[in-house]
Write a protein that holds these residues in place. Structure first.
Motif, PDB file in Angstrom:
ATOM      1  N   VAL A 112      98.191  95.395   7.122  1.00  0.00           N
ATOM      2  CA  VAL A 112      97.926  94.443   8.447  1.00  0.00           C
ATOM      3  C   VAL A 112      98.320  93.431   8.149  1.00  0.00           C
ATOM      4  N   ARG A 142      95.395  91.287  12.929  1.00  0.00           N
ATOM      5  CA  ARG A 142      95.298  92.255  13.991  1.00  0.00           C
ATOM      6  C   ARG A 142      96.509  93.925  12.766  1.00  0.00           C
ATOM      7  N   ALA A 143      96.327  94.619  12.810  1.00  0.00           N
ATOM      8  CA  ALA A 143      96.583  95.794  11.934  1.00  0.00           C
ATOM      9  C   ALA A 143      97.773  96.600  13.365  1.00  0.00           C
ATOM     10  N   GLN A 160      86.366  99.682   9.075  1.00  0.00           N
ATOM     11  CA  GLN A 160      86.362 100.619  10.618  1.00  0.00           C
ATOM     12  C   GLN A 160      86.820 102.098  10.864  1.00  0.00           C
ATOM     13  N   PHE A 217      89.642  95.926   8.607  1.00  0.00           N
ATOM     14  CA  PHE A 217      89.738  97.019   9.039  1.00  0.00           C
ATOM     15  C   PHE A 217      89.755  98.639   8.404  1.00  0.00           C
ATOM     16  N   LYS A 234      92.387  93.350   6.043  1.00  0.00           N
ATOM     17  CA  LYS A 234      92.939  94.526   5.734  1.00  0.00           C
ATOM     18  C   LYS A 234      91.434  95.410   5.205  1.00  0.00           C
ATOM     19  N   TRP A 277      91.828 102.440  19.712  1.00  0.00           N
ATOM     20  CA  TRP A 277      92.446 103.004  18.224  1.00  0.00           C
ATOM     21  C   TRP A 277      93.517 104.313  18.417  1.00  0.00           C
ATOM     22  N   VAL A 320      91.343  93.028  14.504  1.00  0.00           N
ATOM     23  CA  VAL A 320      90.265  93.725  13.177  1.00  0.00           C
ATOM     24  C   VAL A 320      89.248  92.922  13.854  1.00  0.00           C
TER      25      VAL A 320
END
Length: 206
Positions: free
Chosen positions: A173, A177-178, A53, A50, A47, A24, A194
């Motif tokens: 996103v 992947r973000a 999470q 993510f 998205k 993070w 993600v």
């Protein structure tokens, strides 16, 4: 006349940040606790996973209120909630499906109300920019996380475009992947994975 701040006064200011660690922190740095987030991405990009999470991570720092306007409490929402263990966050995670801005304002004025408010999605909430701006200014110590739909890679609708400019943490996103595109971005090359299998599938790197 309104006050003007000197450089010395600004330099002395301190900010309470989210104590992110690990992946993070690598992807998002240490944003202020009360930052406004703007999260966008195409359909099926990862998205929603993510956001779940992120919601789980934020429960370590305060109560999370999830405004599920787009999906309500349908089966896919339930499955994601269970997949990311939010059922184990009793007392720290709550979901509402039909609050108006007025309803939300009254809810957030209560003692011990949520610190983090996830609005999914901004378009399905149906809010215009002026009332959204008032909401942000009414609760400056809270963090609002807005989820936005896209059209041709851009936020859908003028209010969402205005909101994106206002947000301190901008996340897009893509391919599970973000990517952080906001003011707290520690490294433009970093991303938050993600779903590892999804990344492999979209890159054909088996």
């Amino acid at each position: 006349m309104k006050r003007a701040y000197s450089p010395k006064e600004i330099a002395k200011r301190t900010y309470k940040t989210l104590p992110f660690g690990g992946k993070w922190a690598a992807a998002f740095g240490s944003p202020e606790e009360n930052s406004t987030w703007f999260i966008s991405g195409a359909s099926a990009s990862g998205k929603s996973s993510f956001v779940m999470q992120l919601a789980y991570e934020l429960t370590h720092y305060g109560q999370v209120l999830y405004l599920s306007y787009e999906e309500g409490l349908n089966q896919s929402f339930q499955e994601r909630m269970l997949r990311f263990d939010l059922d184990k966050k009793q007392g720290w995670f709550r979901v509402v499906t039909s609050d108006t801005v007025e309803d939300l304002t009254e809810r957030l004025k209560r003692r011990h109300s949520a610190k983090f408010i996830i609005v999914d999605s901004f378009q399905d909430a149906g809010w215009e920019w002026p009332e959204t701006k008032v909401l942000l200014e009414t609760f400056p110590k809270k963090s609002f996380i807005f989820i936005s739909q896209e059209a041709k890679g851009q936020p859908l609708g003028k209010p969402a475009v205005r909101l994106r400019y206002r947000a301190g943490v901008k996340v897009r996103v893509v391919g599970f992947r973000a990517y952080c595109q906001g003011r707290f971005n520690p490294d433009a090359g970093n991303s938050f994975v993600v779903w590892e299998e999804g990344v492999l599938r979209t890159t054909n790197n088996f």
